[in-house]
Design a protein around this motif. Structure first.
Motif, PDB file in Angstrom:
ATOM      1  N   GLY A 174       0.861  -1.181   0.000  1.00  0.00           N
ATOM      2  CA  GLY A 174       0.000   0.000   0.000  1.00  0.00           C
ATOM      3  C   GLY A 174       0.891   1.222   0.000  1.00  0.00           C
ATOM      4  N   SER A 175       0.272   2.395   0.103  1.00  0.00           N
ATOM      5  CA  SER A 175       1.041   3.637   0.119  1.00  0.00           C
ATOM      6  C   SER A 175       0.978   4.287   1.493  1.00  0.00           C
ATOM      7  CB  SER A 175       0.508   4.605  -0.947  1.00  0.00           C
ATOM      8  OG  SER A 175       0.799   4.121  -2.239  1.00  0.00           O
ATOM      9  N   LEU A 176       1.999   5.071   1.788  1.00  0.00           N
ATOM     10  CA  LEU A 176       2.074   5.816   3.041  1.00  0.00           C
ATOM     11  C   LEU A 176       2.218   7.300   2.736  1.00  0.00           C
ATOM     12  CD1 LEU A 176       4.704   3.481   4.636  1.00  0.00           C
ATOM     13  CD2 LEU A 176       2.614   4.045   5.850  1.00  0.00           C
ATOM     14  N   ILE A 177       1.558   8.123   3.530  1.00  0.00           N
ATOM     15  CA  ILE A 177       1.879   9.550   3.571  1.00  0.00           C
ATOM     16  C   ILE A 177       2.358   9.821   4.989  1.00  0.00           C
ATOM     17  CG2 ILE A 177       0.998  11.915   3.506  1.00  0.00           C
ATOM     18  CD1 ILE A 177      -0.994  11.080   1.392  1.00  0.00           C
ATOM     19  N   ILE A 178       3.550  10.373   5.108  1.00  0.00           N
ATOM     20  CA  ILE A 178       4.103  10.700   6.423  1.00  0.00           C
ATOM     21  C   ILE A 178       4.425  12.188   6.453  1.00  0.00           C
ATOM     22  CG2 ILE A 178       6.050  10.323   8.010  1.00  0.00           C
ATOM     23  CD1 ILE A 178       6.181   7.450   7.016  1.00  0.00           C
ATOM     24  N   THR A 179       4.004  12.865   7.503  1.00  0.00           N
ATOM     25  CA  THR A 179       4.395  14.262   7.681  1.00  0.00           C
ATOM     26  C   THR A 179       5.366  14.327   8.848  1.00  0.00           C
ATOM     27  OG1 THR A 179       2.744  15.004   9.320  1.00  0.00           O
ATOM     28  CG2 THR A 179       2.034  14.918   7.018  1.00  0.00           C
ATOM     29  N   SER A 180       6.397  15.175   8.708  1.00  0.00           N
ATOM     30  CA  SER A 180       7.397  15.292   9.767  1.00  0.00           C
ATOM     31  C   SER A 180       7.973  16.698   9.807  1.00  0.00           C
ATOM     32  CB  SER A 180       8.528  14.281   9.543  1.00  0.00           C
ATOM     33  OG  SER A 180       9.506  14.408  10.565  1.00  0.00           O
ATOM     34  N   ASN A 181       8.244  17.163  11.020  1.00  0.00           N
ATOM     35  CA  ASN A 181       8.892  18.464  11.200  1.00  0.00           C
ATOM     36  C   ASN A 181      10.415  18.339  11.174  1.00  0.00           C
ATOM     37  OD1 ASN A 181       8.782  17.014  13.674  1.00  0.00           O
ATOM     38  ND2 ASN A 181       9.233  18.866  14.821  1.00  0.00           N
ATOM     39  N   LEU A 182      10.921  17.095  11.019  1.00  0.00           N
ATOM     40  CA  LEU A 182      12.366  16.869  11.029  1.00  0.00           C
ATOM     41  C   LEU A 182      12.879  16.461   9.653  1.00  0.00           C
ATOM     42  CD1 LEU A 182      12.772  14.719  14.289  1.00  0.00           C
ATOM     43  CD2 LEU A 182      13.155  17.177  14.050  1.00  0.00           C
ATOM     44  N   PRO A 183      14.029  16.989   9.230  1.00  0.00           N
ATOM     45  CA  PRO A 183      14.653  16.469   8.002  1.00  0.00           C
ATOM     46  C   PRO A 183      15.116  15.035   8.254  1.00  0.00           C
ATOM     47  CG  PRO A 183      16.119  18.036   9.122  1.00  0.00           C
ATOM     48  CD  PRO A 183      14.819  18.068   9.850  1.00  0.00           C
ATOM     49  N   PHE A 184      15.343  14.286   7.175  1.00  0.00           N
ATOM     50  CA  PHE A 184      15.687  12.864   7.307  1.00  0.00           C
ATOM     51  C   PHE A 184      16.891  12.629   8.221  1.00  0.00           C
ATOM     52  CE2 PHE A 184      13.710  12.337   2.885  1.00  0.00           C
ATOM     53  CZ  PHE A 184      12.514  11.895   3.410  1.00  0.00           C
ATOM     54  N   ASP A 185      17.904  13.510   8.140  1.00  0.00           N
ATOM     55  CA  ASP A 185      19.117  13.259   8.932  1.00  0.00           C
ATOM     56  C   ASP A 185      18.910  13.447  10.428  1.00  0.00           C
ATOM     57  OD1 ASP A 185      18.931  15.997   8.994  1.00  0.00           O
ATOM     58  OD2 ASP A 185      20.847  16.395   8.010  1.00  0.00           O
ATOM     59  N   GLU A 186      17.702  13.898  10.827  1.00  0.00           N
ATOM     60  CA  GLU A 186      17.414  14.033  12.255  1.00  0.00           C
ATOM     61  C   GLU A 186      16.392  12.992  12.747  1.00  0.00           C
ATOM     62  OE1 GLU A 186      16.525  18.065  13.461  1.00  0.00           O
ATOM     63  OE2 GLU A 186      18.052  18.890  12.097  1.00  0.00           O
ATOM     64  N   TRP A 187      15.999  12.070  11.870  1.00  0.00           N
ATOM     65  CA  TRP A 187      15.000  11.060  12.268  1.00  0.00           C
ATOM     66  C   TRP A 187      15.540  10.108  13.336  1.00  0.00           C
ATOM     67  CZ3 TRP A 187      10.988   8.940   8.285  1.00  0.00           C
ATOM     68  CH2 TRP A 187      10.255  10.026   7.763  1.00  0.00           C
ATOM     69  N   THR A 188      16.868  10.002  13.447  1.00  0.00           N
ATOM     70  CA  THR A 188      17.450   9.146  14.484  1.00  0.00           C
ATOM     71  C   THR A 188      17.037   9.637  15.875  1.00  0.00           C
ATOM     72  OG1 THR A 188      19.323   8.776  13.019  1.00  0.00           O
ATOM     73  CG2 THR A 188      19.608   8.088  15.294  1.00  0.00           C
ATOM     74  N   GLN A 189      16.812  10.969  15.999  1.00  0.00           N
ATOM     75  CA  GLN A 189      16.351  11.520  17.289  1.00  0.00           C
ATOM     76  C   GLN A 189      15.028  10.896  17.705  1.00  0.00           C
ATOM     77  OE1 GLN A 189      16.087  15.804  17.106  1.00  0.00           O
ATOM     78  NE2 GLN A 189      18.052  15.998  16.055  1.00  0.00           N
TER      79      GLN A 189
END
Length: 257
Positions: free
Chosen positions: A198-213
């Motif tokens: 299926g498909s996902l829509i994800i919204t995030s206030n963080l750029p990818f390089d901060e997703w580890t947080q």
């Protein structure tokens, strides 16, 4: 019982059994209209079946919207693209056609708080419902809470099946709060199960390089991004707060002339 009423009662009974409520509500009135316009029986039946189909589609869309659990009804028509010039409007309008879902592609909207990411996600979700697709909207925090609760109550597999049976799963506000190790692993599992189903829509206030947080593990974050970014459309939403602009505009418009 009046014998002349019997065919009508029988017709109502048959239409009810066949689940044709619009037929039942409209056949008499439409018969009068078609007679006055000299329409033949084929044209009459064609109109009647068209009304039934339109009403059936409307009810199906209503059910899809209700099942999606949107926190608010927001369409792309009501989004002010001029207030967010960094957003690729042609791409958003292309995504609204929902063809990316046929290819199990994902959408990630990135940008600071208040830039309209949730509005865009809701608009794309609504567009999918209007095409008869199965959609579920949930914040990342609420999803993790549901997954942990389901895991504790030995009903995790059932919840995972529900989530992965959607044509589109929208996960809002990823990155607003760090996840526990268990929460991060359960969310990773759901996203992995949705991959190419299926498909996902994800919204995030963080750029990818901060997703580890958020996920607390470089290994887990790397594996997650590998899956998500394999087939992806990125919506960059950087700039001043969209909400603040909308609020100021409303204030200006409401000022006494």
């Amino acid at each position: 019982m009046n014998m002349t009423d019997t065919p009508q009662i029988l017709l109502h009974h048959h239409l009810k059994k066949l689940r044709l409520p619009t037929f039942m509500a409209e056949y008499d009135k439409l018969a009068g209209q078609c007679a006055s316009e000299n329409k033949n029986h084929i044209q009459y039946l064609s109109r009647l079946t068209e009304l039934e189909m339109i009403e059936r589609e409307r009810r199906m869309i209503e059910r899809r919207i209700k099942a999606a659990k949107f926190p608010a009804m927001k369409s792309l028509d009501s989004f002010d693209f001029k207030a967010m010039p960094s957003l690729n409007k042609p791409l958003v309008m292309e995504l609204a056609r929902c063809e990316y879902m046929d290819r199990y592609e994902n959408v990630i909207a990135l940008g600071p708080s208040g830039t309209g990411k949730t509005h865009i996600a809701l608009g794309l979700g609504l567009a999918a419902c209007q095409k008869g697709l199965k959609v579920r909207f949930i914040t990342a925090a609420a999803l993790v809470h549901e997954l942990i609760e389901a895991n504790d109550e030995k009903r995790l597999l059932r919840l995972q099946r529900q989530l992965t049976s959607q044509n589109l799963l929208i996960i809002d506000e990823l990155g607003f709060v760090p996840l526990s190790k268990t929460g991060a692993e359960l969310l990773f599992e759901v996203i992995s199960q949705c991959y190419e189903r299926g498909s996902l829509i994800i919204t995030s206030n963080l750029p990818f390089d901060e997703w580890t947080q958020t996920f607390g593990s470089e290994r887990l974050t790397g594996a997650l991004l590998d899956r998500l970014t394999h087939h992806i459309h990125i919506l960059e939403m950087n700039g001043d707060s969209y909400r603040l602009k909308q609020s100021k505009r409303k204030t200006r418009n409401n000022k006494p002339k």
